[in-house]
Write an enzyme that holds these catalytic residues in place. Structure first.
Site, mmCIF file in Angstrom:
data_model
loop_
_atom_site.group_PDB
_atom_site.id
_atom_site.type_symbol
_atom_site.label_atom_id
_atom_site.label_comp_id
_atom_site.label_asym_id
_atom_site.label_seq_id
_atom_site.Cartn_x
_atom_site.Cartn_y
_atom_site.Cartn_z
ATOM 1 N N CYS A 210 54.440 8.642 118.009
ATOM 2 C CA CYS A 210 53.143 9.301 118.172
ATOM 3 C C CYS A 210 52.055 8.618 117.342
ATOM 4 O O CYS A 210 50.880 8.716 117.663
ATOM 5 C CB CYS A 210 53.211 10.797 117.892
ATOM 6 S SG CYS A 210 53.605 11.277 116.225
ATOM 7 N N CYS B 248 56.458 6.148 113.605
ATOM 8 C CA CYS B 248 56.870 6.970 114.748
ATOM 9 C C CYS B 248 56.067 6.647 116.009
ATOM 10 O O CYS B 248 54.985 6.072 115.953
ATOM 11 C CB CYS B 248 56.761 8.448 114.410
ATOM 12 S SG CYS B 248 55.075 9.042 114.335
#
Length: 136
Positions: free
Chosen positions: A48, A46
Site C-alpha cells: 500500500c 508494504c
C-alpha cells in the site's frame, strides 16, 4: 531491519520528488522545529506504500498551496527517526505507511494506514490537498 539496498528504490521514489530523508531523532526534531508547514511521510516496504501512499504524497504536491517542507522517514530502517516522528504524531497509534502535516511543529492533519490501504492514490492526494488548502 531491512537491508539498505532493498529499500533504496522505495526511498528514492520520494527523494526524487523532493522529499528530504530523515535518518535520526535529531533530524526529525530539527525538521519539525522549522516555521511553516511540514509534511512527514512514514515510508514502508508494504504494497500500500507503493501503490497508494507514495504516489498519493507525490500527487498532492500538484496544488497551489503545499507544505513548506516535505520529509520522510523509513519504517523498519530508520528506527530512531521513525520513533521520533511517531512520538510527534501522538495520540495516533504507530502505523506505516502514514502521513502527517505539521504547522509550526503542531500536528494538524493525520493519515493513518487505514486511511491509505485500499484507497486510490488520487483520493489520498485529494485528502492532503484539502489539508494544504486549509493549513498552508
Amino acid at each position: 531491519m531491512y537491508p539498505a539496498e532493498l529499500v533504496q528504490p522505495m526511498r528514492d521514489d520520494l527523494g526524487t520528488a523532493g522529499f528530504e530523508h530523515l535518518y535520526t531523532e535529531n533530524d526529525v526534531k530539527e525538521a519539525l522545529s522549522k516555521a511553516g508547514t511540514t509534511l512527514v511521510v512514514v515510508n514502508s516496504v508494504c504494497g500500500c506504500a507503493a501503490a497508494n501512499a507514495r504516489p498519493g504524497a507525490k500527487m498532492s504536491l500538484d496544488n497551489a498551496k503545499k507544505p513548506d517542507h516535505i520529509v520522510t522517514v523509513f519504517a523498519g530502517v530508520d528506527r530512531d527517526a521513525v520513533d521520533a516522528a511517531r512520538a510527534a504524531m501522538i495520540p495516533f497509534p504507530p502505523s506505516s505507511p502514514s502521513m502527517a502535516l505539521f504547522k509550526n511543529g503542531e500536528l494538524v492533519h493525520m493519515l493513518e494506514r487505514h486511511h491509505i490501504e485500499g484507497r486510490p492514490a488520487e483520493m489520498i492526494a485529494e485528502n492532503l490537498k484539502e489539508s494544504y488548502n486549509e493549513n498552508c
